[in-house]
Design a protein around this motif. Sequence first.
Motif, short mmCIF file in Angstrom:
data_model
loop_
_atom_site.label_atom_id
_atom_site.label_comp_id
_atom_site.label_asym_id
_atom_site.label_seq_id
_atom_site.Cartn_x
_atom_site.Cartn_y
_atom_site.Cartn_z
N ILE A 5 0.84 -1.20 0.00
CA ILE A 5 0.00 0.00 0.00
C ILE A 5 0.87 1.25 0.00
O ILE A 5 1.85 1.34 0.74
N LEU A 6 0.49 2.22 -0.82
CA LEU A 6 1.11 3.54 -0.81
C LEU A 6 0.21 4.46 0.00
O LEU A 6 -0.95 4.68 -0.35
N LEU A 7 0.74 5.00 1.09
CA LEU A 7 -0.05 5.85 1.98
C LEU A 7 0.55 7.25 2.04
O LEU A 7 1.50 7.51 2.78
N PRO A 8 0.04 8.19 1.23
CA PRO A 8 0.46 9.59 1.36
C PRO A 8 0.01 10.10 2.72
O PRO A 8 -1.15 9.97 3.09
N ILE A 9 0.93 10.68 3.46
CA ILE A 9 0.62 11.08 4.83
C ILE A 9 1.10 12.50 5.06
O ILE A 9 2.21 12.87 4.69
N THR A 99 2.82 2.97 -9.74
CA THR A 99 3.10 1.78 -10.55
C THR A 99 4.30 0.98 -10.05
O THR A 99 4.73 0.03 -10.70
N ARG A 100 4.85 1.34 -8.91
CA ARG A 100 6.03 0.66 -8.39
C ARG A 100 5.66 -0.54 -7.52
O ARG A 100 6.17 -0.73 -6.42
N GLY A 101 4.76 -1.34 -8.03
CA GLY A 101 4.40 -2.57 -7.34
C GLY A 101 3.34 -2.43 -6.28
O GLY A 101 3.09 -3.38 -5.52
N TYR A 102 2.68 -1.28 -6.20
CA TYR A 102 1.65 -1.09 -5.19
C TYR A 102 0.31 -1.65 -5.67
O TYR A 102 -0.01 -1.62 -6.86
N ASP A 103 -0.47 -2.13 -4.72
CA ASP A 103 -1.81 -2.65 -5.03
C ASP A 103 -2.89 -1.60 -4.77
O ASP A 103 -4.00 -1.72 -5.29
N LEU A 104 -2.55 -0.59 -3.95
CA LEU A 104 -3.58 0.34 -3.51
C LEU A 104 -2.95 1.64 -3.02
O LEU A 104 -1.87 1.63 -2.43
N ILE A 105 -3.63 2.76 -3.29
CA ILE A 105 -3.29 4.04 -2.69
C ILE A 105 -4.33 4.31 -1.61
O ILE A 105 -5.54 4.22 -1.86
N ALA A 131 -4.59 8.13 -11.11
CA ALA A 131 -3.93 6.97 -10.50
C ALA A 131 -4.19 5.71 -11.31
O ALA A 131 -5.34 5.39 -11.61
N PRO A 132 -3.15 4.98 -11.69
CA PRO A 132 -3.32 3.76 -12.48
C PRO A 132 -3.69 2.55 -11.63
O PRO A 132 -3.83 1.45 -12.15
N ILE A 133 -3.82 2.74 -10.33
CA ILE A 133 -4.22 1.66 -9.44
C ILE A 133 -5.39 2.16 -8.58
O ILE A 133 -5.64 3.36 -8.50
#
Length: 290
Positions: A5-9, A99-105, A131-133
């Motif tokens: 998961i990519l989590l912008p914080i 796109t760096r292997g993340y499944d979810l933002i 977002a492509p994901i």
Amino acid sequence: MIKKILLPIEQLDPLNPVLRAANRHFPSAQIHLLHVVKLPSTNPVPLPTSSFGEYVPVMPDPTTEGRALREAEEALHALGKGEVILSGNVVQEIVSRATRGYDLILMGTAGKAGIDRLLLGSVAEGVLREAPIPVMTIRRDVDIELPDFRRVFQRGILLTDASPWAEWGEAYVKMAFADTTWQRLHVVPDETQMAMLPLSLTGIHLPIERNQEKLEEAEQHLQQTGGGEALLGDPAQVMLGRAASGEVDLLAISTRPRGLLDRFLYGPVAAQVVRESPVPVLVARLHPSE
């Protein structure tokens, strides 16, 4: 299954409710934090002491930038794995890493009071459109310490129709959230509430007849593709009503490819669902390459 998961914080605090909710909802996932230190504006501004009103660019202060980066990196390191970057374009930084292997933002919202600073205006629109994901939003004001806070999403509502992107979205959410029991819901807009539109836009039939025709088509499609519920109404209001009932843990919506949002996410509907939903909202966009 969601693995990365990519989590912008924005709030670098161990008590950050979105970070805590992410750890509770996705205990086995790898969560990568992204904190963006925004560059100050370099737009020309008038010199206050100038009698001629000259304009000069306001240049960033390297010393201030370096100190801000170091402080943010120290705070983020205490929270977990991630990175701190200096940028003037938050949307671009988030989308470029997706796109760096993340499944979810995963992003936080402030609830009915409005969308938090990270999701204000063009940032929210940019991430959701580009977002492509898939993107999931979680309310920041939900108390995860309450006894009824569910660690795992148990029941969800999937907004669907007969479109190919809805079919893709359904396949995605059922794969990514395999342990969730999904209810398929097709909301047909009520044409009797479209009195301000010219009659030519409602077709050759009266609105009531068109409603019945579209409702029957929706019911038939659901029966042919696995079942579900079809009804007349406003998609946002129906979803928010189900979410407020306390019987669901997650709302899911699919969007069109090429960054164009479908009718369920057009204009005020998207903002209303993301802003007001008391449960997380998953937005899955069909990528052109899929």
